[in-house]
Design a protein around this motif. Sequence first.
Motif, PDB file in Angstrom:
ATOM      1  N   ALA A  41       0.836  -1.197   0.000  1.00  0.00           N
ATOM      2  CA  ALA A  41       0.000   0.000   0.000  1.00  0.00           C
ATOM      3  C   ALA A  41       0.875   1.253   0.000  1.00  0.00           C
ATOM      4  CB  ALA A  41      -0.915  -0.006   1.221  1.00  0.00           C
ATOM      5  N   THR A 133     -11.284   1.103   0.120  1.00  0.00           N
ATOM      6  CA  THR A 133     -10.287   0.058  -0.036  1.00  0.00           C
ATOM      7  C   THR A 133     -10.975  -1.236  -0.463  1.00  0.00           C
ATOM      8  OG1 THR A 133     -10.504  -0.700   2.239  1.00  0.00           O
ATOM      9  CG2 THR A 133      -8.906   1.074   1.821  1.00  0.00           C
ATOM     10  N   ASP A 184      -6.181  -1.428  -4.284  1.00  0.00           N
ATOM     11  CA  ASP A 184      -5.564  -0.686  -3.173  1.00  0.00           C
ATOM     12  C   ASP A 184      -4.268   0.019  -3.532  1.00  0.00           C
ATOM     13  OD1 ASP A 184      -6.577  -2.984  -0.507  1.00  0.00           O
ATOM     14  OD2 ASP A 184      -7.670  -1.411  -1.539  1.00  0.00           O
ATOM     15  N   MET A 191      -8.028   6.531  -3.626  1.00  0.00           N
ATOM     16  CA  MET A 191      -7.617   5.146  -3.841  1.00  0.00           C
ATOM     17  C   MET A 191      -7.894   4.780  -5.296  1.00  0.00           C
ATOM     18  SD  MET A 191      -6.345   2.555  -2.161  1.00  0.00           S
ATOM     19  CE  MET A 191      -6.648   3.107  -0.476  1.00  0.00           C
TER      20      MET A 191
END
Length: 201
Positions: A41, A133, A184, A191
């Motif tokens: 991430a 997410t 993600d 995002m």
Amino acid sequence: MLVAASGGALMALGACNNNETAPAESTAMAPAEGTAMAPMAAEPMVGGAAMSSNETIVANASKASNLSTLVAAVQTAGLVETLQGPGPFTVFAPDNAAFDKIPEATRTALMQPDMKADLTKILTYHVVAGRLTAADIAAQAQANGGTATLKTVQGEELKVSAGPNDTWVITDAKGGKSTITQADVAQSNGMVHVVDTVLMP
């Protein structure tokens, strides 16, 4: 059964981050612990470029070689300033191969000035307000009979549900389906989830 299936698909969504990871980065993704999502991430690879969570959606997309068609479309539609704004936005970003599925004549026409409204409609149909997410989408699906219904900035809805082989599939207003291939990808203003087919309102 739904929870189990959705859980498996969620794990696959996380694993999708590996799809665009350069071979040199593979060892960094090797740990099987729940912490595997954390380093990815922070700086996942998309189109051979590192995506910084400190940069905007537009800045990161501009570095990814496989998102060049999307970036050109965003520029043509005049949406650069919007997608550089604070948001947050969740973008389902079609890669170049997704745009290649559209007949060339149609793609060319959409990039013309007189088609700006149509292009804007299509692009904003890929944007959802907020920062969603993979876990958020999975939770919505589990809470709603297996399908998460997302209201887009364009105004119409997208349906996201678990697909075959632990994938997540988005169904658009015309019944077309697009699979999330990389999930993600964190941005400073939202995002990004890379998808393999352009969604049509």
